[in-house]
Design a protein around this motif. Structure first.
Motif, short mmCIF file in Angstrom:
data_model
loop_
_atom_site.label_atom_id
_atom_site.label_comp_id
_atom_site.label_asym_id
_atom_site.label_seq_id
_atom_site.Cartn_x
_atom_site.Cartn_y
_atom_site.Cartn_z
N ALA A 286 0.54 -1.23 -0.19
CA ALA A 286 -0.04 0.18 0.06
C ALA A 286 0.87 1.29 -0.10
CB ALA A 286 -0.86 -0.12 1.20
N PHE A 287 2.24 1.88 0.68
CA PHE A 287 2.45 1.98 0.68
C PHE A 287 3.06 2.31 -0.63
CE2 PHE A 287 6.82 4.11 1.72
CZ PHE A 287 6.88 5.56 2.75
N GLN B 129 3.29 5.90 -2.66
CA GLN B 129 4.05 6.60 -3.53
C GLN B 129 4.92 6.76 -4.81
OE1 GLN B 129 5.92 9.12 -1.35
NE2 GLN B 129 3.63 8.39 0.08
N LEU B 130 4.28 5.92 -4.96
CA LEU B 130 4.96 5.79 -7.07
C LEU B 130 3.65 6.59 -7.35
CD1 LEU B 130 6.44 4.32 -9.19
CD2 LEU B 130 4.69 1.97 -9.32
N SER B 131 2.51 6.08 -7.60
CA SER B 131 1.65 7.16 -8.37
C SER B 131 1.66 8.58 -7.65
CB SER B 131 0.09 6.95 -7.39
OG SER B 131 -0.25 7.57 -6.50
N LYS B 132 1.96 8.78 -6.94
CA LYS B 132 2.58 10.39 -6.68
C LYS B 132 3.71 10.84 -7.22
CE LYS B 132 0.05 10.25 -1.86
NZ LYS B 132 0.36 10.45 -0.62
N LEU B 133 4.96 9.51 -7.44
CA LEU B 133 6.23 10.13 -7.94
C LEU B 133 5.88 10.33 -9.32
CD1 LEU B 133 9.18 10.28 -7.83
CD2 LEU B 133 9.48 8.08 -8.59
N VAL B 134 4.48 9.73 -9.76
CA VAL B 134 4.40 9.82 -11.33
C VAL B 134 3.27 10.86 -12.13
CG1 VAL B 134 2.97 8.23 -13.47
CG2 VAL B 134 5.13 7.06 -11.57
N VAL B 135 2.27 10.89 -10.91
CA VAL B 135 1.30 11.78 -11.51
C VAL B 135 2.34 13.30 -10.58
CG1 VAL B 135 -0.59 13.03 -10.47
CG2 VAL B 135 -0.47 10.70 -11.21
N ASN C 132 0.92 8.51 4.17
CA ASN C 132 1.08 10.31 4.05
C ASN C 132 1.30 10.86 5.02
OD1 ASN C 132 -1.20 9.68 2.29
ND2 ASN C 132 -3.18 9.84 3.63
N VAL C 133 1.77 9.71 6.40
CA VAL C 133 2.65 10.52 7.13
C VAL C 133 4.06 11.41 6.17
CG1 VAL C 133 4.59 9.91 9.03
CG2 VAL C 133 2.07 9.28 8.91
N LEU C 134 4.59 10.69 5.57
CA LEU C 134 5.53 10.92 5.07
C LEU C 134 5.46 12.14 3.71
CD1 LEU C 134 8.94 9.67 4.15
CD2 LEU C 134 7.77 8.96 1.96
N ASP C 135 4.75 11.87 3.39
CA ASP C 135 3.93 13.56 2.24
C ASP C 135 4.14 13.98 3.73
OD1 ASP C 135 3.37 11.73 0.24
OD2 ASP C 135 1.34 12.61 0.20
N ARG C 136 3.27 14.18 5.20
CA ARG C 136 3.17 15.44 5.21
C ARG C 136 4.85 15.76 5.72
NH1 ARG C 136 -1.38 16.69 7.21
NH2 ARG C 136 -3.28 14.65 7.40
N VAL C 137 5.87 14.58 6.47
CA VAL C 137 7.11 15.02 6.54
C VAL C 137 7.50 15.60 5.75
CG1 VAL C 137 9.41 13.78 7.21
CG2 VAL C 137 7.19 13.41 8.27
N ALA D 21 -2.99 6.41 -0.82
CA ALA D 21 -3.30 5.76 0.62
C ALA D 21 -4.92 6.09 1.40
CB ALA D 21 -2.25 7.34 1.40
N ASP D 22 -4.83 6.97 0.79
CA ASP D 22 -6.86 7.08 0.85
C ASP D 22 -7.20 5.86 0.82
OD1 ASP D 22 -5.66 9.53 2.20
OD2 ASP D 22 -5.77 10.72 0.58
N VAL D 23 -7.35 5.84 -0.36
CA VAL D 23 -7.99 4.71 -0.60
C VAL D 23 -7.73 2.91 0.71
CG1 VAL D 23 -8.23 2.60 -2.46
CG2 VAL D 23 -8.21 5.21 -3.27
N ALA D 24 -6.17 3.22 0.35
CA ALA D 24 -6.05 1.88 1.19
C ALA D 24 -6.72 1.90 2.93
CB ALA D 24 -4.61 1.92 1.37
N ILE D 25 -6.17 3.17 3.60
CA ILE D 25 -7.35 3.56 4.32
C ILE D 25 -8.07 3.21 4.08
CG2 ILE D 25 -7.34 4.74 6.46
CD1 ILE D 25 -5.06 6.99 4.99
N PHE D 26 -8.87 4.30 4.20
CA PHE D 26 -10.75 3.28 3.81
C PHE D 26 -10.55 1.67 3.93
CE2 PHE D 26 -14.89 2.50 1.87
CZ PHE D 26 -15.50 3.70 2.54
#
Length: 158
Positions: free
Chosen positions: A11-12, A16-22, A105-110, A135-140
């Motif tokens: 999930a992590f 993070q890969l999706s954020k890197l790409v998009v 999401n914690v890593l994003d905040r950091v 990450a929100d999808v995974a949390i939900f």
């Protein structure tokens, strides 16, 4: 516990890969909007300083670190809880999804000071103004799985 760890890592990594790409490779952070399959799926850059739907949002450093500490405490609590209570693979995978998403999401905040959200989904003539991330999808999904798959034993069927 292996299923928990593996699902958390997956999930992590996917988030993070999706954020890197998009966000970075497609440069959404500068472009701000990319129509993928309009109106159903669009990328819209959003920086979430709060929790779901921006609740408790604040640009203050104190709030940022309070949300980081809260997320880490929730992750630790979930791991301790499912380890103590036990459960099958579905429980462990659910806990792992929740933990992996929360840690992403914690890593994003950091790194960024806020959570990078970019998915915008609308349907059926209703325009959704909110963005979210994987990450929100995974949390939900993890939270829903924990609700559905915990608390039921053979001795006390409900």
């Amino acid at each position: 516990m292996r299923a928990l760890a593996l699902s958390a890592v997956v999930a992590f990594a996917i988030d993070q890969l999706s954020k890197l790409v998009v966000v970075h490779w497609l440069n959404l952070k500068e472009i701000r909007a990319i129509d993928v399959l309009p109106p159903v799926l669009n990328f819209r850059m959003g920086w979430n300083h709060g929790v779901n739907f921006g609740l408790f949002g604040s640009d203050s450093e104190a709030m940022r670190w309070a949300l980081i500490v809260l997320a880490l405490a929730i992750c630790a609590g979930v791991v301790i809880w499912v380890r103590r209570e036990g459960g099958g693979t579905r429980v462990m995978v659910s806990a792992g999804l929740l933990v992996g998403g929360a840690l992403a999401n914690v890593l994003d905040r950091v790194i960024y000071g806020a959570v990078a959200d970019f998915l915008n989904v609308s349907c059926c003539g209703i325009r959704n103004p909110f963005t979210f991330n994987l990450a929100d999808v995974a949390i939900f999904a993890g939270a829903l799985g924990l609700v559905l798959f915990t608390g039921k034993t053979d001795e006390n069927p409900s």
